[in-house]
Design a protein around this motif. Structure first.
Motif, PDB file in Angstrom:
ATOM      1  N   CYS A 126      -3.788  95.840 -22.525  1.00  0.00           N
ATOM      2  CA  CYS A 126      -3.393  96.743 -21.860  1.00  0.00           C
ATOM      3  C   CYS A 126      -2.308  95.826 -21.151  1.00  0.00           C
ATOM      4  CB  CYS A 126      -3.740  97.078 -20.830  1.00  0.00           C
ATOM      5  SG  CYS A 126      -3.230  99.187 -19.379  1.00  0.00           S
ATOM      6  N   CYS A 127      -0.416  96.696 -21.157  1.00  0.00           N
ATOM      7  CA  CYS A 127       0.629  95.548 -20.118  1.00  0.00           C
ATOM      8  C   CYS A 127       0.430  96.128 -19.301  1.00  0.00           C
ATOM      9  CB  CYS A 127       1.225  96.059 -20.715  1.00  0.00           C
ATOM     10  SG  CYS A 127       2.243  97.849 -19.806  1.00  0.00           S
ATOM     11  N   PHE A 128       1.567  95.875 -18.224  1.00  0.00           N
ATOM     12  CA  PHE A 128       1.019  94.980 -16.589  1.00  0.00           C
ATOM     13  C   PHE A 128       1.194  96.429 -16.223  1.00  0.00           C
ATOM     14  CE2 PHE A 128       2.759  92.168 -12.542  1.00  0.00           C
ATOM     15  CZ  PHE A 128       1.909  92.680 -12.393  1.00  0.00           C
ATOM     16  N   ALA A 129       2.106  97.515 -16.548  1.00  0.00           N
ATOM     17  CA  ALA A 129       2.999  98.573 -16.195  1.00  0.00           C
ATOM     18  C   ALA A 129       1.592  99.805 -16.259  1.00  0.00           C
ATOM     19  CB  ALA A 129       4.086  99.183 -16.725  1.00  0.00           C
ATOM     20  N   CYS A 130       1.114  99.593 -17.474  1.00  0.00           N
ATOM     21  CA  CYS A 130       0.079 100.303 -17.985  1.00  0.00           C
ATOM     22  C   CYS A 130      -1.197 100.574 -17.052  1.00  0.00           C
ATOM     23  CB  CYS A 130      -0.068 100.438 -19.383  1.00  0.00           C
ATOM     24  SG  CYS A 130       1.277 101.473 -19.820  1.00  0.00           S
ATOM     25  N   VAL A 131      -1.086  98.885 -16.787  1.00  0.00           N
ATOM     26  CA  VAL A 131      -2.556  98.954 -15.614  1.00  0.00           C
ATOM     27  C   VAL A 131      -2.219  99.500 -14.342  1.00  0.00           C
ATOM     28  CG1 VAL A 131      -2.405  97.028 -14.664  1.00  0.00           C
ATOM     29  CG2 VAL A 131      -4.442  97.583 -14.830  1.00  0.00           C
ATOM     30  N   ILE A 132      -0.963  99.638 -13.925  1.00  0.00           N
ATOM     31  CA  ILE A 132      -0.841 100.050 -12.734  1.00  0.00           C
ATOM     32  C   ILE A 132      -1.009 101.449 -12.390  1.00  0.00           C
ATOM     33  CG2 ILE A 132       0.982 100.754 -10.592  1.00  0.00           C
ATOM     34  CD1 ILE A 132       1.877  97.631 -11.453  1.00  0.00           C
ATOM     35  N   GLN A 133      -0.777 102.060 -14.118  1.00  0.00           N
ATOM     36  CA  GLN A 133      -0.503 103.874 -14.157  1.00  0.00           C
ATOM     37  C   GLN A 133      -1.933 104.080 -14.181  1.00  0.00           C
ATOM     38  OE1 GLN A 133       2.402 105.292 -13.636  1.00  0.00           O
ATOM     39  NE2 GLN A 133       1.118 107.481 -14.180  1.00  0.00           N
ATOM     40  N   GLN A 134      -2.656 103.611 -15.144  1.00  0.00           N
ATOM     41  CA  GLN A 134      -4.123 103.773 -15.362  1.00  0.00           C
ATOM     42  C   GLN A 134      -5.371 104.466 -13.983  1.00  0.00           C
ATOM     43  OE1 GLN A 134      -5.940 102.078 -18.485  1.00  0.00           O
ATOM     44  NE2 GLN A 134      -3.977 101.748 -19.802  1.00  0.00           N
ATOM     45  N   THR A 135      -4.748 103.096 -12.681  1.00  0.00           N
ATOM     46  CA  THR A 135      -5.166 102.852 -12.015  1.00  0.00           C
ATOM     47  C   THR A 135      -4.548 103.761 -10.726  1.00  0.00           C
ATOM     48  OG1 THR A 135      -4.724 100.169 -11.860  1.00  0.00           O
ATOM     49  CG2 THR A 135      -5.314 100.718  -9.384  1.00  0.00           C
ATOM     50  N   TRP A 136      -3.411 104.245 -10.762  1.00  0.00           N
ATOM     51  CA  TRP A 136      -3.426 105.466  -9.538  1.00  0.00           C
ATOM     52  C   TRP A 136      -3.796 106.849 -10.637  1.00  0.00           C
ATOM     53  CZ3 TRP A 136      -1.374 105.210  -5.379  1.00  0.00           C
ATOM     54  CH2 TRP A 136      -0.306 104.475  -4.679  1.00  0.00           C
ATOM     55  N   GLN A 137      -4.340 107.016 -11.871  1.00  0.00           N
ATOM     56  CA  GLN A 137      -5.113 108.254 -12.290  1.00  0.00           C
ATOM     57  C   GLN A 137      -6.070 107.721 -11.281  1.00  0.00           C
ATOM     58  OE1 GLN A 137      -4.294 107.426 -16.552  1.00  0.00           O
ATOM     59  NE2 GLN A 137      -1.785 108.553 -16.212  1.00  0.00           N
ATOM     60  N   LYS A 138      -7.235 106.762 -11.290  1.00  0.00           N
ATOM     61  CA  LYS A 138      -8.120 107.112 -11.107  1.00  0.00           C
ATOM     62  C   LYS A 138      -8.288 107.376  -9.401  1.00  0.00           C
ATOM     63  CE  LYS A 138     -10.863 105.543 -14.774  1.00  0.00           C
ATOM     64  NZ  LYS A 138     -12.050 106.119 -15.045  1.00  0.00           N
ATOM     65  N   ALA A 139      -7.755 107.027  -9.117  1.00  0.00           N
ATOM     66  CA  ALA A 139      -7.880 106.618  -7.408  1.00  0.00           C
ATOM     67  C   ALA A 139      -7.185 108.122  -6.686  1.00  0.00           C
ATOM     68  CB  ALA A 139      -6.811 105.634  -6.995  1.00  0.00           C
ATOM     69  N   ALA A 140      -8.368 108.320  -5.785  1.00  0.00           N
ATOM     70  CA  ALA A 140      -8.480 109.257  -4.929  1.00  0.00           C
ATOM     71  C   ALA A 140      -7.828 108.883  -3.986  1.00  0.00           C
ATOM     72  CB  ALA A 140      -9.765 109.732  -4.787  1.00  0.00           C
ATOM     73  N   PRO A 141      -7.152 110.154  -3.742  1.00  0.00           N
ATOM     74  CA  PRO A 141      -6.006 109.954  -1.811  1.00  0.00           C
ATOM     75  C   PRO A 141      -7.414 109.365  -0.959  1.00  0.00           C
ATOM     76  CG  PRO A 141      -6.286 112.472  -2.939  1.00  0.00           C
ATOM     77  CD  PRO A 141      -6.888 111.511  -3.883  1.00  0.00           C
ATOM     78  N   GLY A 142      -6.406 108.311   0.092  1.00  0.00           N
ATOM     79  CA  GLY A 142      -7.056 107.416   0.691  1.00  0.00           C
ATOM     80  C   GLY A 142      -8.279 106.291   0.642  1.00  0.00           C
ATOM     81  N   ASP A 143      -8.104 105.936  -1.129  1.00  0.00           N
ATOM     82  CA  ASP A 143      -8.763 105.437  -1.245  1.00  0.00           C
ATOM     83  C   ASP A 143      -8.433 104.004  -1.739  1.00  0.00           C
ATOM     84  OD1 ASP A 143     -11.405 106.392  -1.409  1.00  0.00           O
ATOM     85  OD2 ASP A 143     -11.399 106.585  -3.743  1.00  0.00           O
ATOM     86  N   THR A 144      -8.213 102.356  -1.412  1.00  0.00           N
ATOM     87  CA  THR A 144      -7.526 101.336  -2.104  1.00  0.00           C
ATOM     88  C   THR A 144      -8.625 100.832  -3.028  1.00  0.00           C
ATOM     89  OG1 THR A 144      -7.390 101.078   0.305  1.00  0.00           O
ATOM     90  CG2 THR A 144      -7.890  99.240  -1.286  1.00  0.00           C
ATOM     91  N   TRP A 145      -7.347 100.737  -3.924  1.00  0.00           N
ATOM     92  CA  TRP A 145      -8.498 100.148  -5.315  1.00  0.00           C
ATOM     93  C   TRP A 145      -7.271  98.574  -5.490  1.00  0.00           C
ATOM     94  CZ3 TRP A 145     -10.239 101.662 -10.184  1.00  0.00           C
ATOM     95  CH2 TRP A 145     -11.329 103.399  -9.923  1.00  0.00           C
ATOM     96  N   CYS A 146      -8.383  97.375  -6.559  1.00  0.00           N
ATOM     97  CA  CYS A 146      -7.754  96.304  -6.553  1.00  0.00           C
ATOM     98  C   CYS A 146      -7.877  96.088  -8.356  1.00  0.00           C
ATOM     99  CB  CYS A 146      -8.476  95.122  -6.279  1.00  0.00           C
ATOM    100  SG  CYS A 146      -8.996  94.858  -4.356  1.00  0.00           S
ATOM    101  N   ILE A 147      -6.412  95.330  -8.502  1.00  0.00           N
ATOM    102  CA  ILE A 147      -6.853  95.345  -9.805  1.00  0.00           C
ATOM    103  C   ILE A 147      -6.406  94.035 -10.520  1.00  0.00           C
ATOM    104  CG2 ILE A 147      -4.783  95.125 -12.031  1.00  0.00           C
ATOM    105  CD1 ILE A 147      -3.197  97.879 -10.395  1.00  0.00           C
ATOM    106  N   VAL A 148      -7.050  93.045 -11.435  1.00  0.00           N
ATOM    107  CA  VAL A 148      -7.636  91.944 -11.557  1.00  0.00           C
ATOM    108  C   VAL A 148      -6.572  92.185 -12.910  1.00  0.00           C
ATOM    109  CG1 VAL A 148      -9.295  90.359 -12.420  1.00  0.00           C
ATOM    110  CG2 VAL A 148      -9.761  91.888 -10.652  1.00  0.00           C
ATOM    111  N   LEU A 149      -5.777  91.573 -12.723  1.00  0.00           N
ATOM    112  CA  LEU A 149      -5.079  91.196 -14.082  1.00  0.00           C
ATOM    113  C   LEU A 149      -5.477  89.940 -14.727  1.00  0.00           C
ATOM    114  CD1 LEU A 149      -1.539  90.721 -12.077  1.00  0.00           C
ATOM    115  CD2 LEU A 149      -2.300  92.934 -13.568  1.00  0.00           C
TER     116      LEU A 149
END
Length: 787
Positions: free
Chosen positions: A764-787
């Motif tokens: 998975c590329c850099f841009a896509c992992v960010i996009q997938q995280t936005w899709q998972k995150a609910a409003p007000g939640d904080t997510w971390c991405i471990v590259l």
């Protein structure tokens, strides 16, 4: 002339083999070497010498000796767990010596069988009690040799079980049960302790002097164990008389019987002198007789302070669910249909539960660990289990926990091995039972109709409906227990390897697990929050049985009956290749440099991180797919503590780590249990169509920042309150583990949980992992991405 005491019996036994002859000719160096080897495997040279004198007087039948020797002598290559520890399955010091010395071979074989049926702690207590009784009968003025302790005997029994668990004693017991027309748990009943003590002394006598001695015993249980020991192992002919409602049915095992067993029910009817019938309790007794005149020489009866020998009641995981229902469903018409239907219902329950599981965001023990009555509305201290969890997770959207439906079916197929499960029928029950409390689940019409046709149900219930409801309530409880076990086995990496795992035939033991305590107050739709060790706990509970209490806080492996259950974080794999919550089950016992242990636990860690996060890029800035720190991991440090291996993994940051106090502190200590907890709230990215490469850059969107270093979870709040925090640890497995530890470390100390993590896979590329995280995150939640 009758014997006046057990001393007379013991004295006669000493004539059978010379005392201490087995150790003759041993040099001091060889004896010391053997003593060390036995000690490292958990046994003891002196204890084995004493037990060889006790069991070694009996001769094993040629066929049994040959079969047993062939099986237990096979040495299998060790399976590496981690650096320094491997799983060993095969002969150890105790068995290796037994293969060359008859007295020790007889001891090992007999104890291996006894351990198949009897729980080792209570068996050790019974053997120790036998030695104590012998010591009490020593004549005044004679030297009394110290008797082996319970702990010493238990250590030998553990070593014997570890090294001989490959031999399948249950097949022998089942054959005996089939001859007697006995089935179910009755086959695996433990023998009464007085019968066991009597046979220890009397079996060698009747084997060596069959024309002069005869054993008669009365018992209400353990008959299959007694026959297997005396006939199948020692070759003694036996007459069994089953007493039932005034009728006697005889079974012969061999000819010219030297042992007579009268099997009576626990309560026998007798007649008073007035002619009125009464009931009396039958006590197990064992008597040694003189063969010629049937003169009673010695009788042993139960003593008030004599401990009971517990039974293990273990059966393999393959077909476990079918055997549980077979034991609980009456022998009536339609029995097979009821069992098949309940197997479908248990599988449907598992799917229904899987739909509402969510990942606990708090690693601390939940209040569900407070005792809760099974399937009741009981709460402790006025705090509701689910409400308390919601308070601790306030402000966070539940992170759904997904269980593959395919894996649920595979696990159910293993547990109901002899039944054919139809997915369409399971799906119908899923629709019928979804989002409903357990107590309100209706009885299927097909089961109701069959239960009402059972004659014995109508005699004890006021109506057919009452009979159906009572029976359904019991079957529903068992199905719910098995449904949690199905979910647990759905998380076993290799089901085929786990098929022989022995499980206790008391599924109600699962009432004490965290998941089942939540189900007790579950309304059917509210999320059930589960911790990282939930599946490990469920399987371990049925493996160790009801006699052992265990803590899972830092435990990553538990071994019992020659099998090991362990978390899948062992080794040095990249975290993105490890499924959170999964575990492995394999044959073997942890071993290191010849030392055998039965648990692996984490060593002490630092408690929290003393490094700090460093902001590398803010919204609108460019950042590259890279690893901002050099992190190394040395070989695990392994120590020993009681019956545990203690493992400490040292993760060292060479650069990119800034101390929060200004002092260098770059080493983080962890263990495999903590790694599993750190992985628990991760979700893995999905493959994309691009070709990710190190160094590729993206412009960070609003709400996204990138950090380096390894700080504390709560310190992330000081980085600007971003929605997504990217940890720069690309393509370095050790750095990725280090980042996960920092995010999860002690996040529960202040009552808050650590954020969910998107773990980028290399496809998975850099841009896509960010996009997938936005899709998972609910409003007000904080997510971390471990590259």
């Amino acid at each position: 002339m009758p014997f006046q005491s057990q001393f007379s019996l013991s004295l006669e036994l000493t004539k059978l083999i010379p005392m201490g002859s087995a150790a003759a000719g041993k040099t001091y160096e060889a004896a010391m070497s053997l003593a060390r080897d036995l000690q490292t495997s958990g046994s003891d040279i002196v204890v084995e010498e004493d037990l060889a004198e006790l069991f070694g007087r009996s001769r094993i039948t040629r066929q049994m000796a040959s079969t047993f020797r062939t099986v237990v002598s096979k040495a299998k290559p060790p399976q590496k767990l981690c650096e320094g520890i491997a799983l060993c399955d095969g002969p150890g010091p105790t068995v290796i010596r037994a293969l060359t010395q008859d007295a020790y071979f007889s001891m090992v074989l007999q104890c291996s069988f006894l351990l198949c049926v009897h729980e080792k702690c209570s068996l050790a207590a019974a053997i120790a009690y036998h030695f104590e009784k012998q010591a009490q009968d020593v004549l005044e003025g004679q030297a009394v040799r110290p008797t082996p302790s319970r702990d010493g005997i238990r250590g030998f029994l553990q070593a014997c079980e570890d090294q001989t668990s490959s031999f399948n004693w249950q097949n022998v017991l089942l054959a005996v049960g089939a001859t007697l027309g006995i089935s179910g748990k009755t086959i695996l009943e433990a023998m009464p302790s007085v019968i066991f003590r009597g046979l220890l002394s009397m079996l060698p006598l009747v084997q060596h002097f069959p024309e002069e001695r005869l054993i008669h015993l009365e018992t209400d249980r353990g008959v299959c164990s007694i026959i297997t020991w005396a006939h199948n192992i020692l070759g003694l002919p036996i007459l069994v008389r089953l007493h039932d409602s005034g009728k006697i049915v005889e079974y012969h095992f061999g000819s010219s019987e030297v042992i007579i067993i009268d099997v009576r029910s626990k309560v026998q009817e007798s007649v008073l002198p007035s002619g009125e019938p009464t009931m009396r309790h039958s006590l197990p007794t064992i008597t040694l007789l003189e063969s010629s005149g049937k003169e009673r020489l010695f009788t042993m009866v139960e003593e008030p302070d004599e401990d009971v020998i517990d039974a293990t009641f273990k059966t393999p995981a393959c077909g476990y669910g079918s055997k549980i229902f077979n034991a609980e469903v009456s022998l009536e018409d339609g029995r097979e249909r009821v069992i098949t239907e309940m197997a479908h219902i248990a599988t449907a329950f598992a799917i229904c539960i899987s739909k509402v599981l969510s990942v606990s965001s708090n690693g601390a023990p939940s209040t569900a660990s407070v005792a809760v009555n099974a399937l009741s509305d009981t709460v402790s201290g006025g705090v509701d289990v689910e409400d308390d969890r919601s308070v601790r997770d306030e402000g966070r959207s539940p992170l759904a926990y997904e269980v593959s439906k395919t894996r649920i079916y595979e696990a159910a197929t293993l547990l109901f091995h002899d039944l054919k499960l139809m997915r369409k029928k399971v799906d119908q029950y899923v629709v019928k039972y979804s989002e409903r409390p357990v107590s309100e689940l209706p009885i299927p019409e097909v089961i109701s109709a069959m239960i009402q046709s059972w004659p014995e149900r109508g005699t004890c219930m006021t109506s057919e409906d009452a009979a159906s409801v009572a029976e359904w309530s019991r079957l529903r409880q068992i199905a719910m227990q098995l449904s949690t076990l199905i979910l647990a086995f759905a998380h076993v990496t290799d089901l085929h390897a786990a098929s022989g795992l022995p499980l206790c035939q008391f599924p109600h033991l699962l009432y004490g697990t965290d998941l089942f305590k939540q189900i007790a107050t579950w309304g059917g739709s509210k999320p059930l929050q589960i911790k990282s060790d939930v599946w490990f706990e469920l399987i371990v509970q049925l493996t160790i049985g009801h006699t052992t209490e265990t803590s899972f806080e830092t435990t990553c492996l538990i071994s019992a009956r020659g099998w090991s259950i362990f978390l899948n974080t062992f080794g040095d794999a990249d975290p993105s290749y490890i499924d959170p919550g999964f575990l492995a089950i394999k044959k073997g016992v942890p071993c290191r440099n010849g030392v055998w242990k039965h648990r692996v636990i984490d060593g002490p860690n630092q408690g929290r991180d003393h490094l700090a996060w460093k902001l590398e890029a803010s919204p609108g800035e460019s950042v590259a797919l890279s690893c901002a720190a050099t992190v190394t991991c040395g070989a695990p440090l392994v120590g020993e503590s009681e019956d545990n291996f203690v493992v400490s993994i040292r993760v060292q940051t060479a650069d990119g780590g800034v101390s929060d106090s200004g002092t260098p502190n770059t080493i983080r200590r962890t263990g495999y249990s903590e790694l599993a907890k750190a992985l628990w709230r991760t979700q893995r990215s999905k493959p994309c169509q691009h070709h990710p490469q190190l160094g590729e850059k993206v412009i960070l969107e609003p709400g996204v920042i990138a950090v380096s270093g390894f700080g504390h979870c709560k310190d992330m709040k000081d980085l600007g309150g971003s929605d997504i925090i990217i940890c720069l640890s690309a393509c370095d497995p050790t750095a990725r583990w280090r980042a996960l530890l920092s995010i999860a470390c002690q996040s529960t100390a202040g009552g808050y949980g650590y954020p969910p993590v998107m773990l980028r896979r290399r496809d998975c590329c850099f841009a896509c992992v960010i996009q997938q995280t936005w899709q998972k995150a609910a409003p007000g939640d904080t997510w971390c991405i471990v590259l």
